[in-house]
Design a protein around this motif. Structure first.
Motif, PDB file in Angstrom:
ATOM      1  N   LEU A   7       1.766   5.617   7.803  1.00 23.43           N
ATOM      2  CA  LEU A   7       0.913   4.563   8.342  1.00 23.43           C
ATOM      3  C   LEU A   7       1.480   3.193   7.956  1.00 23.43           C
ATOM      4  N   ILE A   9       1.353  -0.716   7.718  1.00 29.47           N
ATOM      5  CA  ILE A   9       0.295  -1.725   7.772  1.00 29.47           C
ATOM      6  C   ILE A   9       0.840  -3.073   7.327  1.00 29.47           C
ATOM      7  N   SER A  16      -3.645  -4.590  12.107  1.00 27.06           N
ATOM      8  CA  SER A  16      -2.582  -3.612  11.895  1.00 27.06           C
ATOM      9  C   SER A  16      -3.104  -2.325  11.266  1.00 27.06           C
ATOM     10  N   TRP A  17      -4.333  -2.362  10.728  1.00 23.72           N
ATOM     11  CA  TRP A  17      -4.861  -1.166  10.075  1.00 23.72           C
ATOM     12  C   TRP A  17      -6.329  -0.864  10.373  1.00 23.72           C
ATOM     13  N   SER A  18      -7.066  -1.796  10.941  1.00 31.33           N
ATOM     14  CA  SER A  18      -8.509  -1.590  11.105  1.00 31.33           C
ATOM     15  C   SER A  18      -8.857  -0.372  11.961  1.00 31.33           C
ATOM     16  N   LEU A  21      -6.031   3.013  10.432  1.00 33.31           N
ATOM     17  CA  LEU A  21      -6.367   3.690   9.172  1.00 33.31           C
ATOM     18  C   LEU A  21      -7.418   4.777   9.360  1.00 33.31           C
ATOM     19  N   VAL A  37       1.476   5.280   3.132  1.00 31.77           N
ATOM     20  CA  VAL A  37       1.178   3.938   3.625  1.00 31.77           C
ATOM     21  C   VAL A  37       2.358   3.038   3.290  1.00 31.77           C
ATOM     22  N   MET A 110       0.387   4.086  14.063  1.00 32.15           N
ATOM     23  CA  MET A 110       0.431   2.637  13.870  1.00 32.15           C
ATOM     24  C   MET A 110      -0.330   1.916  14.964  1.00 32.15           C
TER      25      MET A 110
END
Length: 142
Positions: A7, A9, A16-18, A21, A37, A110
């Motif tokens: 992943l 971020i 980029s992660w909301s 993730l 990560v 991603m």
């Protein structure tokens, strides 16, 4: 089906992660996979860039990024998920692809974001480059 999920971020950009993730966590829980990560620090060693920063700047930046990533994982990843935190340097898409190969991930999850700069139209986004060049499966989350 999946054993290792990567992943990428950027803690400075929540987009980029909301969404990526929660998707990655769902896959990890469903398949009992480990989560890796990765954050990428720009390569300050390049002569054109490095000349503008003190020599110790890259080391301090990497330590700060490592600390911030540790805190992020602690706050956002359930304890039952096996997680590895990675801070790499270089061009984001190259570092992502290199790490995916190195740790032999099954899936890269991603985020994709809206294009805002002319550079994104001419060169393509990091997500696009990862999709085009990866030998592993890639899931783009919008």
């Amino acid at each position: 089906m999946y054993n290792k999920i990567l992943l990428p971020i950027d803690l400075n950009h929540k987009q980029s992660w909301s969404k990526a993730l929660p998707t990655a966590l769902n896959f990890c829980q469903t398949y009992n996979a480990s989560l890796h990560v990765i954050m990428v620090l720009p390569n300050f060693g390049m002569p054109m860039v490095g000349g503008f920063f003190p020599k110790e700047f890259a080391e301090k930046a990497k330590k700060t990024l490592t600390d911030n990533l540790r805190e992020f994982v602690k706050e956002n990843v359930p304890k039952e998920i096996k997680v590895q935190r990675i801070v790499a340097d270089g061009k984001p898409y190259e570092a992502i692809l290199k790490m995916a190969k190195k740790i032999d991930v099954d899936l890269i999850i991603m985020a994709s974001h809206k294009r805002k700069r002319l550079e994104d139209y001419l060169l393509g986004t990091n997500a696009l480059r990862v999709v085009q060049q990866s030998k592993r499966s890639v899931m783009i989350v919008r």
